[in-house]
Write a protein that holds these residues in place. Structure first.
Motif, mmCIF file in Angstrom:
data_model
loop_
_atom_site.group_PDB
_atom_site.id
_atom_site.type_symbol
_atom_site.label_atom_id
_atom_site.label_comp_id
_atom_site.label_asym_id
_atom_site.label_seq_id
_atom_site.Cartn_x
_atom_site.Cartn_y
_atom_site.Cartn_z
ATOM 1 N N ASP A 45 2.973 33.866 31.511
ATOM 2 C CA ASP A 45 3.615 32.551 31.401
ATOM 3 C C ASP A 45 2.668 31.420 31.795
ATOM 4 O O ASP A 45 2.810 30.289 31.303
ATOM 5 N N ALA A 46 1.754 31.709 32.706
ATOM 6 C CA ALA A 46 0.818 30.696 33.192
ATOM 7 C C ALA A 46 -0.438 31.385 33.703
ATOM 8 O O ALA A 46 -0.411 32.567 34.067
ATOM 9 N N GLY A 47 -1.526 30.648 33.715
ATOM 10 C CA GLY A 47 -2.776 31.194 34.233
ATOM 11 C C GLY A 47 -3.516 30.139 35.022
ATOM 12 O O GLY A 47 -3.440 28.942 34.700
ATOM 13 N N VAL A 48 -4.198 30.573 36.073
ATOM 14 C CA VAL A 48 -4.964 29.642 36.899
ATOM 15 C C VAL A 48 -6.451 29.859 36.654
ATOM 16 O O VAL A 48 -6.936 30.992 36.704
ATOM 17 N N GLY B 85 9.128 33.063 39.829
ATOM 18 C CA GLY B 85 9.708 34.041 38.932
ATOM 19 C C GLY B 85 8.915 34.294 37.664
ATOM 20 O O GLY B 85 9.288 35.142 36.844
ATOM 21 N N LYS B 86 7.793 33.582 37.487
ATOM 22 C CA LYS B 86 7.006 33.704 36.258
ATOM 23 C C LYS B 86 5.853 34.695 36.420
ATOM 24 O O LYS B 86 5.460 35.048 37.527
ATOM 25 N N PHE C 110 6.561 35.453 42.476
ATOM 26 C CA PHE C 110 6.129 35.460 41.080
ATOM 27 C C PHE C 110 5.464 36.801 40.772
ATOM 28 O O PHE C 110 5.190 37.582 41.677
ATOM 29 N N LYS C 111 5.223 37.064 39.513
ATOM 30 C CA LYS C 111 4.608 38.322 39.084
ATOM 31 C C LYS C 111 3.117 38.078 38.882
ATOM 32 O O LYS C 111 2.697 37.512 37.872
#
Length: 310
Positions: free
Chosen positions: A181-184, A131-132, A161-162
């Motif tokens: 919200d987060a990054g890889v 969901g992030k 997720f988006k």
């Protein structure tokens, strides 16, 4: 002096500076904020300085997938790529449309799968990513291929997720600005983009459980767990994550004599390269075939056999 005359004189000076009959090549790297670009630049310099009639430049690219395609089509002599992307290319699996005739010249260093979140984020586990809004890497990059495959292996599908398709620099900027919200980032432990982010923002890097690592390895055998010590990045605690080896990829039919020259020159100068690019310390003869299930170039196999027999 007219602009046309200036251009003519410049062309003449460039022509004069190049050795007669010199062949010009490129090595595919990645973004300038990662490790691929400076490492590729050092290899290009070492080869250009030591192989007769050989000139090489480092090319900024979207990294693994683009490099593999360009090598297979003859647009690049060599490219840096993540091992799982090379395996997919050889097998003709997505994102590649057909099997590509490429091989590994030698392995370089391991890349770590780093899921980055703000230090005060409510995201504490990989499962919390559902969901992030997540940057999964630029199109044509090994980060995008690897991150989505790893999430799939853990039951997190692209509709869960988006997804944002950002390169290293855009990912860290978006995190710093609260746009995702987060990054890889799948890169070396200590990669510049995360190092710079950690100096200006409080961040965490998610740790994978042993059960999650087992699932990832079962689905993607090129990956295995790696423990990254605390303070690899400023104020970031220790974490455990999947890692995969980066390799130099070439055409399977690359001229054997040239391949041998490139191998001898690279390993003969690896100490010099390691002083500039710390990750190059992992590029040893013993690690040449570290990527399992992917063939070495015939000259590489011969070189490895010879060196181990000494």
């Amino acid at each position: 002096m007219t602009s046309r005359l200036k251009r003519t004189l410049l062309a003449l000076s460039l022509a004069i500076s190049l050795p007669a009959g010199a062949a010009n090549y490129s090595i595919g790297t990645g973004s300038q904020s990662g490790t691929y670009y400076p490492l590729g630049g050092m290899l290009a310099k070492v080869w250009s300085d030591n192989i007769e009639n050989f000139n090489m430049r480092a090319e900024v690219t979207a990294a693994s997938v683009e490099n593999i395609i360009k090598v297979s089509s003859g647009q690049q002599l060599v490219g840096i790529a993540m091992g799982d992307s090379v395996a997919s290319a050889i097998q003709g699996q997505a994102p590649f449309r057909k099997p590509l005739d490429v091989a590994v010249l030698f392995a370089l260093y391991p890349n770590v799968v780093q899921f980055i979140v703000p230090a005060d984020s409510s995201i504490n586990t990989i499962a919390d990513l559902k969901g992030k809004k997540i940057s999964v890497g630029a199109p044509g990059s090994g980060t995008r291929v690897g991150s989505t495959a790893i999430l799939e292996a853990l039951g997190i599908h692209q509709g869960d997720f988006k997804a944002q398709s950002l390169n290293y620099t855009a990912t860290t900027n978006a995190l710093a600005n609260g746009q995702i919200d987060a990054g890889v980032i799948i890169g070396s432990a200590g990669v510049g983009a995360i190092t710079e982010l950690a100096l200006t923002r409080d961040i965490r890097i998610l740790s994978f459980s042993q059960a999650e690592l087992a699932k990832v390895h079962a689905a993607l055998p090129a990956y295995s767990g790696m423990e990254i010590p605390a303070e690899t990045y400023s104020k970031v605690t220790a974490f455990t994550a999947p890692a995969v080896w980066n390799v130099l990829v070439v055409k399977k039919d690359l001229d054997p004599a040239l391949a041998t020259q490139m191998l001898e020159t690279a390993f003969g100068n690896m100490d010099k390269i390691s002083k500039v690019i710390a990750d190059a310390k992992n590029a040893t003869v013993d690690n040449m075939d570290k990527l399992q299930g992917v063939p070495l170039h015939a000259s590489s196999q011969a070189f490895l056999t010879k060196m181990k027999g000494q």
